[in-house]
Design a protein around this motif. Structure first.
Motif, PDB file in Angstrom:
ATOM      1  N   GLY A   1       4.190  10.796 -25.370  1.00 13.53           N
ATOM      2  CA  GLY A   1       3.102   9.848 -25.580  1.00 13.53           C
ATOM      3  C   GLY A   1       2.650   9.149 -24.305  1.00 13.53           C
ATOM      4  N   LYS A   2       2.988   9.699 -23.151  1.00 13.19           N
ATOM      5  CA  LYS A   2       2.654   9.045 -21.874  1.00 13.19           C
ATOM      6  C   LYS A   2       1.188   9.205 -21.503  1.00 13.19           C
ATOM      7  N   GLU A   3       0.462  10.114 -22.185  1.00 16.69           N
ATOM      8  CA  GLU A   3      -0.960  10.271 -21.854  1.00 16.69           C
ATOM      9  C   GLU A   3      -1.744   9.011 -22.189  1.00 16.69           C
ATOM     10  N   ARG A   4      -1.155   8.097 -22.978  1.00 17.39           N
ATOM     11  CA  ARG A   4      -1.820   6.811 -23.251  1.00 17.39           C
ATOM     12  C   ARG A   4      -1.597   5.820 -22.112  1.00 17.39           C
ATOM     13  N   ASP A   5      -0.601   6.094 -21.279  1.00 16.55           N
ATOM     14  CA  ASP A   5      -0.266   5.178 -20.184  1.00 16.55           C
ATOM     15  C   ASP A   5      -0.782   5.643 -18.830  1.00 16.55           C
ATOM     16  N   PHE A   6      -0.993   6.951 -18.684  1.00 16.01           N
ATOM     17  CA  PHE A   6      -1.429   7.510 -17.409  1.00 16.01           C
ATOM     18  C   PHE A   6      -2.630   8.407 -17.638  1.00 16.01           C
TER      19      PHE A   6
ATOM     20  N   ARG B   1       0.862  -1.191   0.000  1.00 19.77           N
ATOM     21  CA  ARG B   1       0.000   0.000   0.000  1.00 19.77           C
ATOM     22  C   ARG B   1       0.894   1.235   0.000  1.00 19.77           C
ATOM     23  N   ARG B   2       0.713   2.081  -0.983  1.00 19.74           N
ATOM     24  CA  ARG B   2       1.564   3.257  -1.168  1.00 19.74           C
ATOM     25  C   ARG B   2       0.948   4.496  -0.532  1.00 19.74           C
ATOM     26  N   VAL B   3       1.797   5.388  -0.038  1.00 23.36           N
ATOM     27  CA  VAL B   3       1.327   6.659   0.522  1.00 23.36           C
ATOM     28  C   VAL B   3       0.601   7.435  -0.576  1.00 23.36           C
ATOM     29  N   VAL B   4       1.179   7.458  -1.764  1.00 17.75           N
ATOM     30  CA  VAL B   4       0.538   8.024  -2.952  1.00 17.75           C
ATOM     31  C   VAL B   4       0.422   6.854  -3.928  1.00 17.75           C
ATOM     32  N   GLY B   5      -0.796   6.315  -4.064  1.00 19.51           N
ATOM     33  CA  GLY B   5      -0.982   5.114  -4.866  1.00 19.51           C
ATOM     34  C   GLY B   5      -1.369   5.337  -6.309  1.00 19.51           C
ATOM     35  N   ASN B   6      -1.623   6.579  -6.696  1.00 17.22           N
ATOM     36  CA  ASN B   6      -2.010   6.895  -8.064  1.00 17.22           C
ATOM     37  C   ASN B   6      -0.805   6.712  -8.987  1.00 17.22           C
ATOM     38  N   PRO B   7      -0.914   5.889 -10.053  1.00 11.01           N
ATOM     39  CA  PRO B   7       0.220   5.692 -10.968  1.00 11.01           C
ATOM     40  C   PRO B   7       0.739   6.984 -11.584  1.00 11.01           C
ATOM     41  N   LEU B   8      -0.097   8.014 -11.618  1.00 15.22           N
ATOM     42  CA  LEU B   8       0.364   9.306 -12.110  1.00 15.22           C
ATOM     43  C   LEU B   8       1.514   9.818 -11.243  1.00 15.22           C
TER      44      LEU B   8
END
Length: 197
Positions: free
Chosen positions: A36-41, A3-10
């Motif tokens: 092109g990272k907007e396709r991943d996040f 569990r991450r303190v900030v868990g959002n992949p962004l």
């Protein structure tokens, strides 16, 4: 998965971007699009600023300076902290090494698709197949353009992964559409739903 303190992949993308150099969120967003990272996040401007705030609160990034320009609003430049570096590398190692259970919407639809009439579900699957073919063609074009520009394979690895997933799903949907069109499925569906619809 931890569990991450900030868990959002962004947050992962922000940390990785700041590993290159300190920057303000507007520049981060510009680079996401450029690379092109907007396709991943999945993100919006407000979600990016929210994640930046969470990372700062967690001590993973710190404000380095505030740029003031009369033509633009103030822009705070952030840098990754030593704690942020540790978090980035630990998170990346976990994501690369450990498969995670994901809950794609298509999986949910597959678990319930029998509620739809046979002919309709067959037509919908053919529509999905056409859409997947178009997506695969678009990814191939992106990969080809990157190779023509001389990009090394590791800069295109996420596109290759996307293409592999799309092609696998395309093959599955093609087989499923054939099965749904079969007489045995039609008879089973009609027997089960007789008098229920």
């Amino acid at each position: 998965m931890k569990r991450r303190v900030v868990g959002n992949p962004l947050g992962l993308a922000v940390l990785a971007g700041l590993l290159e150099e300190p920057m303000h969120p507007y520049e981060m967003a510009r680079r996401f699009v450029e690379y092109g990272k907007e396709r991943d996040f999945k993100y919006t401007r407000s979600s990016l600023y929210m994640v930046v705030g969470q990372l700062e609160k967690a001590g993973f990034i710190a404000a380095r300076e505030t740029l003031r320009d009369s033509a633009r609003p103030e822009r705070t430049v952030y840098a990754i902290t030593p704690t942020g570096r540790l978090e980035l590398f630990d998170w990346m190692r976990e994501l690369v090494a450990e498969p995670a259970t994901e809950y794609p919407l298509f999986g949910a639809a597959l678990s319930l698709f029998v509620v739809l009439p046979v002919d309709e579900v067959h037509e919908l699957l053919l529509q999905r197949l056409a859409a997947l073919t178009a997506i695969a063609d678009e990814i191939r074009a992106t990969i080809d353009a990157g190779r023509e520009q001389g990009l090394a394979w590791w800069f295109l690895v996420e596109e290759d992964y996307r293409l592999t997933k799309v092609e696998a799903e395309r093959g599955f949907v093609e087989r499923l559409a054939e099965s749904v069109a079969g007489e045995d499925y039609r008879q089973a569906w009609e027997t089960y739903f007789k008098g229920r619809t």
